[in-house]
Design a protein around this motif. Structure first.
Motif, PDB file in Angstrom:
ATOM      1  N   ILE A   1       0.841  -1.208   0.000  1.00  0.00           N
ATOM      2  CA  ILE A   1       0.000   0.000   0.000  1.00  0.00           C
ATOM      3  C   ILE A   1       0.874   1.256   0.000  1.00  0.00           C
ATOM      4  O   ILE A   1       0.641   2.188  -0.771  1.00  0.00           O
ATOM      5  N   LEU A   2       1.889   1.267   0.847  1.00  0.00           N
ATOM      6  CA  LEU A   2       2.746   2.454   0.936  1.00  0.00           C
ATOM      7  C   LEU A   2       3.627   2.608  -0.298  1.00  0.00           C
ATOM      8  O   LEU A   2       3.675   3.678  -0.914  1.00  0.00           O
ATOM      9  N   ASP A   3       4.350   1.550  -0.668  1.00  0.00           N
ATOM     10  CA  ASP A   3       5.362   1.636  -1.719  1.00  0.00           C
ATOM     11  C   ASP A   3       4.776   1.744  -3.123  1.00  0.00           C
ATOM     12  O   ASP A   3       5.455   2.202  -4.037  1.00  0.00           O
TER      13      ASP A   3
ATOM     14  N   ALA B   1       6.074  16.898  -5.549  1.00  0.00           N
ATOM     15  CA  ALA B   1       5.683  15.513  -5.793  1.00  0.00           C
ATOM     16  C   ALA B   1       6.834  14.550  -5.515  1.00  0.00           C
ATOM     17  O   ALA B   1       6.644  13.495  -4.894  1.00  0.00           O
ATOM     18  N   SER B   2       8.019  14.916  -5.948  1.00  0.00           N
ATOM     19  CA  SER B   2       9.191  14.059  -5.749  1.00  0.00           C
ATOM     20  C   SER B   2       9.553  13.923  -4.278  1.00  0.00           C
ATOM     21  O   SER B   2       9.900  12.831  -3.813  1.00  0.00           O
ATOM     22  N   ILE B   3       9.478  15.011  -3.535  1.00  0.00           N
ATOM     23  CA  ILE B   3       9.782  14.967  -2.102  1.00  0.00           C
ATOM     24  C   ILE B   3       8.775  14.078  -1.382  1.00  0.00           C
ATOM     25  O   ILE B   3       9.150  13.244  -0.538  1.00  0.00           O
ATOM     26  N   LEU B   4       7.504  14.235  -1.709  1.00  0.00           N
ATOM     27  CA  LEU B   4       6.483  13.398  -1.069  1.00  0.00           C
ATOM     28  C   LEU B   4       6.690  11.916  -1.399  1.00  0.00           C
ATOM     29  O   LEU B   4       6.614  11.060  -0.515  1.00  0.00           O
ATOM     30  N   ARG B   5       6.965  11.628  -2.663  1.00  0.00           N
ATOM     31  CA  ARG B   5       7.204  10.242  -3.050  1.00  0.00           C
ATOM     32  C   ARG B   5       8.473   9.721  -2.363  1.00  0.00           C
ATOM     33  O   ARG B   5       8.512   8.580  -1.894  1.00  0.00           O
ATOM     34  N   TYR B   6       9.497  10.529  -2.303  1.00  0.00           N
ATOM     35  CA  TYR B   6      10.743  10.159  -1.639  1.00  0.00           C
ATOM     36  C   TYR B   6      10.495   9.828  -0.169  1.00  0.00           C
ATOM     37  O   TYR B   6      10.993   8.820   0.348  1.00  0.00           O
ATOM     38  N   LEU B   7       9.709  10.640   0.512  1.00  0.00           N
ATOM     39  CA  LEU B   7       9.416  10.395   1.927  1.00  0.00           C
ATOM     40  C   LEU B   7       8.680   9.073   2.125  1.00  0.00           C
ATOM     41  O   LEU B   7       8.938   8.347   3.091  1.00  0.00           O
ATOM     42  N   VAL B   8       7.771   8.764   1.220  1.00  0.00           N
ATOM     43  CA  VAL B   8       7.073   7.475   1.303  1.00  0.00           C
ATOM     44  C   VAL B   8       8.061   6.328   1.129  1.00  0.00           C
ATOM     45  O   VAL B   8       8.052   5.358   1.897  1.00  0.00           O
TER      46      VAL B   8
END
Length: 190
Positions: A85-87, A128-135
């Motif tokens: 779910i997260l990745d 968007a990239s920072i949010l995806r990176y944090l996930v």
């Protein structure tokens, strides 16, 4: 009104499928992860139709990734479900938040100020990239930390940065050029 909803759903399906296919055009990194073109259609959809459509497109890409057979950590069923779910679902859905810069982009487009348009695209892609990176850092720490040499958090931060930084740069550059040279792509009214 119904035709517009149908059109948006069709665009979500098309851009989601395009992102899924473009994810196969990738530069594999030595330690894992890859730099692909997957975020370009997601950012395009977000600037075209807004945050909601961008998130929906990201969720669709995540679902397609799951159906294609993700690799998961060898943990209990509950951990595997959370990792997937997260990745996959959350990591692609958060790309839709690039749309917070849509208003600035549209103002730049209307005023024909290319600098403002590029700034909006780059900042939106960065968000968007920072949010995806944090996930990805979170899932790396929680689910793959057992494989880390040394501190699992530091390992996850460095590991995910090796492909997310080039992915951001590639997506921002391609989307900036694409949105400047073909603004009709981002304006569904034209």
């Amino acid at each position: 009104m119904r035709n517009k909803k149908t059109l948006v759903l069709m665009e979500i399906a098309i851009f989601g499928a395009l992102a899924f296919v473009l994810d196969f055009i990738a530069f594999k990194m030595p330690q894992g992860g890859s730099v692909s073109l997957v975020m370009i259609p997601l950012v395009l959809m977000t600037f075209r139709r807004g945050i909601g459509a961008g998130i929906a497109t990201g969720l669709l890409v995540g679902l397609l990734q799951i159906l294609a057979g993700p690799s998961v950590a060898p943990l209990t069923f509950g951990f595997v479900v959370m990792q997937v779910i997260l990745d996959y679902l959350l990591a692609y859905a958060v790309v839709g938040f690039a749309g917070v810069m849509r208003g600035m982009y549209l103002k730049g487009l209307k005023a024909e100020k290319k600098g403002k348009m590029v700034a909006a695209v780059v900042i939106g892609t960065l968000i968007a990239s920072i949010l995806r990176y944090l996930v990805h850092v979170t899932t790396g720490y929680l689910f793959f930390g057992m494989y880390a040499e040394g501190n699992p958090l530091v390992y996850s931060i460095v590991y995910n940065a090796t492909y997310m930084i080039p992915l951001f740069l590639l997506t921002a550059a391609v989307c900036s050029v694409l949105f400047i040279t073909a603004p009709r792509l981002t304006n569904p009214e034209l």
